[in-house]
Design a protein around this motif. Structure first.
Motif, PDB file in Angstrom:
ATOM      1  N   PHE A 189      51.359 -15.817   5.987  1.00  0.00           N
ATOM      2  CA  PHE A 189      50.391 -16.356   4.734  1.00  0.00           C
ATOM      3  C   PHE A 189      50.286 -17.929   5.627  1.00  0.00           C
ATOM      4  CE2 PHE A 189      53.132 -13.373   2.435  1.00  0.00           C
ATOM      5  CZ  PHE A 189      52.125 -12.811   1.762  1.00  0.00           C
ATOM      6  N   ARG A 190      48.730 -18.115   5.656  1.00  0.00           N
ATOM      7  CA  ARG A 190      48.001 -18.530   5.667  1.00  0.00           C
ATOM      8  C   ARG A 190      48.667 -20.483   4.673  1.00  0.00           C
ATOM      9  NH1 ARG A 190      43.181 -19.386   8.047  1.00  0.00           N
ATOM     10  NH2 ARG A 190      43.060 -17.488   7.787  1.00  0.00           N
ATOM     11  N   SER A 191      48.993 -20.321   3.525  1.00  0.00           N
ATOM     12  CA  SER A 191      49.574 -21.947   2.768  1.00  0.00           C
ATOM     13  C   SER A 191      50.972 -21.725   2.590  1.00  0.00           C
ATOM     14  CB  SER A 191      49.081 -21.891   1.141  1.00  0.00           C
ATOM     15  OG  SER A 191      49.809 -22.635   0.411  1.00  0.00           O
ATOM     16  N   LEU A 192      51.692 -22.562   2.749  1.00  0.00           N
ATOM     17  CA  LEU A 192      52.818 -22.811   2.577  1.00  0.00           C
ATOM     18  C   LEU A 192      53.576 -22.733   1.011  1.00  0.00           C
ATOM     19  CD1 LEU A 192      54.059 -25.897   4.134  1.00  0.00           C
ATOM     20  CD2 LEU A 192      54.567 -23.968   5.241  1.00  0.00           C
ATOM     21  N   LEU A 193      52.825 -22.504   0.328  1.00  0.00           N
ATOM     22  CA  LEU A 193      52.771 -22.256  -1.238  1.00  0.00           C
ATOM     23  C   LEU A 193      53.225 -20.379  -1.010  1.00  0.00           C
ATOM     24  CD1 LEU A 193      53.543 -23.190  -3.949  1.00  0.00           C
ATOM     25  CD2 LEU A 193      51.525 -22.397  -4.534  1.00  0.00           C
ATOM     26  N   HIS A 194      51.934 -19.962  -0.919  1.00  0.00           N
ATOM     27  CA  HIS A 194      51.741 -18.567  -0.928  1.00  0.00           C
ATOM     28  C   HIS A 194      52.880 -17.576   0.152  1.00  0.00           C
ATOM     29  CE1 HIS A 194      47.317 -18.081  -2.132  1.00  0.00           C
ATOM     30  NE2 HIS A 194      47.679 -18.279  -2.350  1.00  0.00           N
ATOM     31  N   SER A 195      53.180 -18.399   0.800  1.00  0.00           N
ATOM     32  CA  SER A 195      54.540 -17.793   2.067  1.00  0.00           C
ATOM     33  C   SER A 195      55.985 -17.535   1.115  1.00  0.00           C
ATOM     34  CB  SER A 195      54.789 -18.853   3.232  1.00  0.00           C
ATOM     35  OG  SER A 195      55.653 -19.927   2.324  1.00  0.00           O
ATOM     36  N   GLN A 196      55.925 -18.226   0.532  1.00  0.00           N
ATOM     37  CA  GLN A 196      56.613 -17.525  -1.024  1.00  0.00           C
ATOM     38  C   GLN A 196      56.340 -15.889  -2.239  1.00  0.00           C
ATOM     39  OE1 GLN A 196      59.938 -20.245  -1.868  1.00  0.00           O
ATOM     40  NE2 GLN A 196      58.904 -20.939   0.352  1.00  0.00           N
ATOM     41  N   LEU A 197      55.329 -16.058  -1.231  1.00  0.00           N
ATOM     42  CA  LEU A 197      54.880 -14.895  -1.529  1.00  0.00           C
ATOM     43  C   LEU A 197      55.808 -13.116  -0.422  1.00  0.00           C
ATOM     44  CD1 LEU A 197      51.978 -14.856  -2.813  1.00  0.00           C
ATOM     45  CD2 LEU A 197      53.557 -14.829  -4.461  1.00  0.00           C
ATOM     46  N   ALA A 198      56.182 -13.688   0.685  1.00  0.00           N
ATOM     47  CA  ALA A 198      56.816 -12.605   0.892  1.00  0.00           C
ATOM     48  C   ALA A 198      57.739 -11.638   0.356  1.00  0.00           C
ATOM     49  CB  ALA A 198      57.269 -13.593   2.151  1.00  0.00           C
ATOM     50  N   THR A 199      59.141 -11.977   0.048  1.00  0.00           N
ATOM     51  CA  THR A 199      59.267 -11.102  -0.647  1.00  0.00           C
ATOM     52  C   THR A 199      59.038 -10.199  -1.568  1.00  0.00           C
ATOM     53  OG1 THR A 199      61.419 -12.803  -0.407  1.00  0.00           O
ATOM     54  CG2 THR A 199      62.003 -11.051  -2.225  1.00  0.00           C
ATOM     55  N   VAL A 200      58.110 -10.201  -2.264  1.00  0.00           N
ATOM     56  CA  VAL A 200      57.176  -9.430  -2.999  1.00  0.00           C
ATOM     57  C   VAL A 200      56.271  -8.865  -1.777  1.00  0.00           C
ATOM     58  CG1 VAL A 200      55.064 -10.006  -4.602  1.00  0.00           C
ATOM     59  CG2 VAL A 200      56.654 -11.953  -4.650  1.00  0.00           C
ATOM     60  N   PHE A 201      55.566  -9.274  -0.892  1.00  0.00           N
ATOM     61  CA  PHE A 201      54.767  -8.795  -0.389  1.00  0.00           C
ATOM     62  C   PHE A 201      55.497  -7.471   0.833  1.00  0.00           C
ATOM     63  CE2 PHE A 201      52.294  -7.742   3.810  1.00  0.00           C
ATOM     64  CZ  PHE A 201      51.174  -7.543   3.153  1.00  0.00           C
ATOM     65  N   PHE A 202      56.675  -7.971   0.695  1.00  0.00           N
ATOM     66  CA  PHE A 202      57.567  -6.771   1.558  1.00  0.00           C
ATOM     67  C   PHE A 202      57.672  -6.130   0.331  1.00  0.00           C
ATOM     68  CE2 PHE A 202      58.824  -9.137   4.932  1.00  0.00           C
ATOM     69  CZ  PHE A 202      59.286  -8.403   6.584  1.00  0.00           C
ATOM     70  N   ASP A 203      58.391  -5.735  -0.537  1.00  0.00           N
ATOM     71  CA  ASP A 203      59.046  -5.224  -1.956  1.00  0.00           C
ATOM     72  C   ASP A 203      57.327  -4.137  -1.941  1.00  0.00           C
ATOM     73  OD1 ASP A 203      61.764  -5.661  -1.711  1.00  0.00           O
ATOM     74  OD2 ASP A 203      61.686  -6.643  -2.262  1.00  0.00           O
TER      75      ASP A 203
END
Length: 239
Positions: A189-203
């Motif tokens: 993810f480009r943003s550090l904040l959006h990197s918190q979405l990694a689990t959601v994107f995986f699942d």
């Protein structure tokens, strides 16, 4: 003048007999007067400590979508899956290569338009939407029939890097309508904040991807070839 003095004393006596509520109000007023002002931030700060009363038992803590307790790091994530499928290399290649059809069956894909196409290459505009974000980006797709489909994001606002690779190779000997799939996704993810979405994107997206393409193959080509149990293969790796 004597009468006026008696009236004044009577009034003062009445004030002294007022309920304690008024006294608490006066105390509150005095506590406000003790407040100071922080000129650098424009924030009112109290000079008297605030008493911490017991927390009501009926209050339920709110669940936060993002966890700010963990350190925010922008790390590239990778997911890889290897499977034996009951469809031929050509059948699976055709399903994956038809990028313009993604919007009909790929998880959370809202739009998939091919902008240009030539032998072994196409450029497509895709849009994916999963709570709480929506992302539109251009993807450069490399096509090597019937072995490879590789898609790379070029101008996304959400992703700094996004690459999806589908590799098809022969399946089980003696079972021509089978193939070995090596599927991988890497993203950052480009943003550090959006990197918190990694689990959601995986699942919500990545883990459902292969199953979605299998269902599409079933709709187009019918039931898959039955694979003997001893030849079944399903490996998953992610970092």
């Amino acid at each position: 003048m004597a009468r006026s003095g008696r009236v004044l004393r009577k009034a003062l006596t009445g004030l002294s007999r007022e309920s304690p509520t008024h006294s608490r109000g006066s105390g509150a007023a005095r506590s406000v007067s003790t407040a100071g002002h922080l000129p650098s931030c424009g924030i009112l700060m109290s000079r008297t400590p605030i008493s911490q009363g017991p927390r009501p038992s009926h209050v339920t803590p709110e669940r936060m979508f993002f966890s700010f307790v963990e350190p925010m790091t922008n790390k590239r994530k990778e997911y890889a899956e290897r499977r034996i499928l009951g469809y031929s290399m050509q059948e699976m290649y055709d399903v994956v290569a038809m990028v313009e059809q993604y919007k009909h069956f790929v998880p959370w894909c809202k739009k998939s338009d091919v902008l240009s196409r030539r032998a072994g290459y196409c450029r497509a505009e895709l849009e994916i939407g999963f709570v709480p974000v929506m992302e539109k980006y251009t993807s450069i797709v490399t096509l090597v029939r019937p072995h490879l489909v590789k898609a790379s994001c070029t101008d996304g606002k959400l992703f700094n890097h996004l690459e999806t690779v589908w590799r098809f190779s022969p399946g089980i000997p003696g079972y021509p309508r089978t193939c070995t799939l090596d599927f991988s996704v890497s993203f950052e993810f480009r943003s550090l904040l959006h990197s918190q979405l990694a689990t959601v994107f995986f699942d919500e997206v990545v883990k459902q991807m292969v199953a979605a393409f299998e269902r599409r193959a079933s709709n187009l080509y019918g039931p898959e070839t039955a694979i003997p149990r001893e030849f079944m293969l399903h490996e998953v790796h992610h970092t």
